[in-house]
Write a protein that holds these residues in place. Structure first.
Motif, PDB file in Angstrom:
ATOM      1  N   ASP A  79      64.687  30.414  67.712  1.00 24.36           N
ATOM      2  CA  ASP A  79      65.253  29.939  68.973  1.00 24.36           C
ATOM      3  C   ASP A  79      64.873  28.486  69.280  1.00 24.36           C
ATOM      4  O   ASP A  79      65.195  27.980  70.353  1.00 24.36           O
ATOM      5  CB  ASP A  79      64.814  30.840  70.134  1.00 24.36           C
ATOM      6  CG  ASP A  79      65.450  32.221  70.043  1.00 24.36           C
ATOM      7  OD1 ASP A  79      66.673  32.292  69.790  1.00 24.36           O
ATOM      8  OD2 ASP A  79      64.733  33.218  70.213  1.00 24.36           O
ATOM      9  N   GLN A  80      64.213  27.821  68.342  1.00 27.94           N
ATOM     10  CA  GLN A  80      63.850  26.419  68.529  1.00 27.94           C
ATOM     11  C   GLN A  80      65.116  25.559  68.559  1.00 27.94           C
ATOM     12  O   GLN A  80      65.991  25.706  67.709  1.00 27.94           O
ATOM     13  CB  GLN A  80      62.951  25.946  67.381  1.00 27.94           C
ATOM     14  CG  GLN A  80      62.634  24.477  67.429  1.00 27.94           C
ATOM     15  CD  GLN A  80      61.900  23.994  66.181  1.00 27.94           C
ATOM     16  OE1 GLN A  80      61.966  24.617  65.123  1.00 27.94           O
ATOM     17  NE2 GLN A  80      61.215  22.885  66.312  1.00 27.94           N
ATOM     18  N   ASP A  81      65.190  24.642  69.524  1.00 27.83           N
ATOM     19  CA  ASP A  81      66.326  23.727  69.592  1.00 27.83           C
ATOM     20  C   ASP A  81      66.103  22.625  68.552  1.00 27.83           C
ATOM     21  O   ASP A  81      65.253  21.753  68.725  1.00 27.83           O
ATOM     22  CB  ASP A  81      66.468  23.123  70.988  1.00 27.83           C
ATOM     23  CG  ASP A  81      67.754  22.342  71.147  1.00 27.83           C
ATOM     24  OD1 ASP A  81      68.088  21.538  70.241  1.00 27.83           O
ATOM     25  OD2 ASP A  81      68.424  22.523  72.172  1.00 27.83           O
ATOM     26  N   LEU A  82      66.867  22.706  67.465  1.00 27.77           N
ATOM     27  CA  LEU A  82      66.661  21.815  66.322  1.00 27.77           C
ATOM     28  C   LEU A  82      67.009  20.365  66.629  1.00 27.77           C
ATOM     29  O   LEU A  82      66.442  19.456  66.027  1.00 27.77           O
ATOM     30  CB  LEU A  82      67.490  22.324  65.137  1.00 27.77           C
ATOM     31  CG  LEU A  82      67.171  23.752  64.694  1.00 27.77           C
ATOM     32  CD1 LEU A  82      68.214  24.251  63.718  1.00 27.77           C
ATOM     33  CD2 LEU A  82      65.778  23.831  64.106  1.00 27.77           C
ATOM     34  N   PHE A  83      67.900  20.148  67.556  1.00 28.64           N
ATOM     35  CA  PHE A  83      68.277  18.786  67.929  1.00 28.64           C
ATOM     36  C   PHE A  83      67.282  18.206  68.929  1.00 28.64           C
ATOM     37  O   PHE A  83      66.786  17.103  68.756  1.00 28.64           O
ATOM     38  CB  PHE A  83      69.704  18.754  68.506  1.00 28.64           C
ATOM     39  CG  PHE A  83      70.738  19.192  67.515  1.00 28.64           C
ATOM     40  CD1 PHE A  83      71.089  18.391  66.442  1.00 28.64           C
ATOM     41  CD2 PHE A  83      71.362  20.420  67.640  1.00 28.64           C
ATOM     42  CE1 PHE A  83      72.034  18.795  65.511  1.00 28.64           C
ATOM     43  CE2 PHE A  83      72.310  20.842  66.723  1.00 28.64           C
ATOM     44  CZ  PHE A  83      72.646  20.026  65.655  1.00 28.64           C
ATOM     45  N   LYS A  84      66.992  18.967  69.969  1.00 31.83           N
ATOM     46  CA  LYS A  84      66.065  18.515  71.013  1.00 31.83           C
ATOM     47  C   LYS A  84      64.686  18.213  70.437  1.00 31.83           C
ATOM     48  O   LYS A  84      64.033  17.252  70.844  1.00 31.83           O
ATOM     49  CB  LYS A  84      65.968  19.580  72.106  1.00 31.83           C
ATOM     50  CG  LYS A  84      65.069  19.217  73.252  1.00 31.83           C
ATOM     51  CD  LYS A  84      65.018  20.339  74.274  1.00 31.83           C
ATOM     52  CE  LYS A  84      63.934  20.073  75.295  1.00 31.83           C
ATOM     53  NZ  LYS A  84      63.639  21.262  76.092  1.00 31.83           N
TER      54      LYS A  84
END
Length: 79
Positions: free
Chosen positions: A26-31
């Protein structure tokens, strides 16, 4: 679905060179800076080759491809 996620994590590790890339599904890869625009293109091309899907770049919405879980969902829908 777990097999798809495992392959996505492997792709992220290969593209980014980060051992922990995608470990948190669930890690935001872009942020979080895991993916930039160049890495995103490479991931998309690799996903297409690996899963035999076509990702329409013109319709690409980062918010729908921002986590391993979301990428897996998109891959499943395009298969």
């Amino acid at each position: 679905m777990d097999d798809i996620k495992a392959k996505i994590v492997d792709i992220l590790k290969d593209v980014t060179g980060l051992d922990d890339a995608g470990q948190d599904a669930d890690q935001d890869l872009f942020k979080d800076g895991v993916l930039d625009s160049m890495a995103t293109v490479e991931v998309l091309v690799t996903l297409q080759d690996t899963f035999g899907i076509t990702v329409p770049v013109s319709e690409f919405d980062r918010s729908q491809w921002s986590t391993v879980n979301k990428i897996a969902q998109q891959v499943q829908e395009l298969e």
